[in-house]
Design an enzyme around this catalytic site. Sequence first.
Site, mmCIF file in Angstrom:
data_model
loop_
_atom_site.group_PDB
_atom_site.id
_atom_site.type_symbol
_atom_site.label_atom_id
_atom_site.label_comp_id
_atom_site.label_asym_id
_atom_site.label_seq_id
_atom_site.Cartn_x
_atom_site.Cartn_y
_atom_site.Cartn_z
ATOM 1 N N ASP A 1 -5.927 2.145 -3.244
ATOM 2 C CA ASP A 1 -7.171 1.968 -2.485
ATOM 3 C C ASP A 1 -7.499 3.220 -1.664
ATOM 4 O O ASP A 1 -8.498 3.255 -0.955
ATOM 5 C CB ASP A 1 -7.133 0.719 -1.596
ATOM 6 C CG ASP A 1 -6.112 0.783 -0.469
ATOM 7 O OD1 ASP A 1 -5.276 1.719 -0.456
ATOM 8 O OD2 ASP A 1 -6.132 -0.114 0.399
ATOM 9 N N ASP A 20 -1.190 1.180 -3.917
ATOM 10 C CA ASP A 20 -2.095 0.167 -4.480
ATOM 11 C C ASP A 20 -3.452 0.748 -4.854
ATOM 12 O O ASP A 20 -4.383 0.012 -5.185
ATOM 13 C CB ASP A 20 -2.254 -1.016 -3.530
ATOM 14 C CG ASP A 20 -3.003 -0.681 -2.252
ATOM 15 O OD1 ASP A 20 -3.016 0.509 -1.859
ATOM 16 O OD2 ASP A 20 -3.582 -1.592 -1.635
ATOM 17 N N SER A 48 0.810 -1.214 0.000
ATOM 18 C CA SER A 48 0.000 0.000 0.000
ATOM 19 C C SER A 48 0.850 1.275 0.000
ATOM 20 O O SER A 48 1.600 1.526 -0.925
ATOM 21 C CB SER A 48 -0.962 -0.050 1.189
ATOM 22 O OG SER A 48 -1.947 0.944 1.105
ATOM 23 N N ASP A 72 -2.603 6.130 -3.495
ATOM 24 C CA ASP A 72 -1.417 5.553 -2.864
ATOM 25 C C ASP A 72 -0.919 4.394 -3.728
ATOM 26 O O ASP A 72 -1.405 4.185 -4.839
ATOM 27 C CB ASP A 72 -1.706 5.125 -1.425
ATOM 28 C CG ASP A 72 -2.745 4.020 -1.336
ATOM 29 O OD1 ASP A 72 -3.521 3.858 -2.292
ATOM 30 O OD2 ASP A 72 -2.787 3.303 -0.314
#
Length: 452
Positions: free
Chosen positions: A245, A243, A101, A241
Amino acid sequence: MGKYFGTDGVRGEANVELTPEMAFKLGRFGGYVLSQHELGTPKVYVGRDTRISGQMLASSLISGLLSVGIEVYDLGVIATPGVAYLVKKDGASAGVMISASHNPALDNGIKFFGGDGYKLEDEKELEIEALIDAEEDTLPRPSAQGLGMLHDYIEGVRKYQAFLKTTAEGNFEGYKVVLDTANGAAYTSARAVFADLEANLTVIGENPDGLNINVKVGSTHPEAMAKKVVETGSDLGLAFDGDADRLIAVDENGEIVDGDKIMFIVGKYLLGQGKLAQDTLVTTVMSNLGFHLALEEAGINSVITAVGDRYVVEEMKKNNYNFGGEQSGHMIFLDYNTTGDGQLSAIQLLKVMRETGKSLSELASEVTIYPQKLVNVRVKDNAAKKSAMDVPAIQKVISEMETSMNGKGRILVRPSGTEPLLRVMAEAPTHEEVNHVVDTIVEVVEAEIGVK
């Protein structure tokens, strides 16, 4: 949380803590736990972000999945919510995302999604951990017939892009937008999606090299995007960010619009449209006091959970709420997807701007944020962060600071779910007071359990 799984899957320094050997075990045992009751051949989707360690870990994880007879579909680089969406839409047995992440490139992580597109329940994670720790691996080992096969599923990214575009219910022609894809997973989709929606784009953080994910770009470093918004005279900036999400925005003046403000803006719009389930928004203990006051004034109820989007989602599922999220930028629209989705959130925010005809600064001005300060104190190890609140000196200083605030603010001290950090946060009516409170607590924490 278990021995290996934290609040967001298994995390650690790649090739040091999260090794190829561990990835193989997670694939083998995780795949077995998630597919043991399948009648046909199980099908698992695997995606990753742009970290250099992603290919190494994906290769090992996929080998583990294949070894227990699972058909694996490799999505390549894709946003975490893309994996969740495709698993549910296509009826796959499970999905796995390899990402850490917003963490730096040296870290990586592995998280699982069930066939319903949701992150795994604690019970399933504990079942996987028990198999990892067992003295002997007694799972089946087919030698030829019964082994899984690996398939490329690159069109999965295009399917996810098509889904995102449908949620706009129109286009964004006439809007000047700066996108920041954090040199991460969103670089495979964000430009294409927003260009197809006819926004006038400037894109930064779009040149991943395996090492530069989240480096001075993305939702945790929106300063470069804010500067670019002002330079280009854009209407807003949208930062994801690693990833994708999460979403953090900036308005046309380069002012940051965090998850609290975005949730308020979208929540108020949904309420007006009669589309906010039970007139309620689900958020966490990290959300600002000013955000809660604005919700109250707008006639929106709030339900507060522990930190972590998984807890927000659990509450939403349990009580049939459809919108919630975190100050950090995770926003969950259960009418569309099962997990936090930065690009989906960005589309919904732009949709509110389009439908109301208001600028982002105008929409965000309805929330007056209390001064807030958050300091991450690096502690000796994960055991230290978990036992921090049992240390008498730390208990004492928190109690003293709470007394000094006299009910006009709040203090939150909690361990990070993914790193050896203790997070010290406070809100108060003035910057001076909030600085004094946080700095005083941090000084004691560092003295007692900090890394010397």
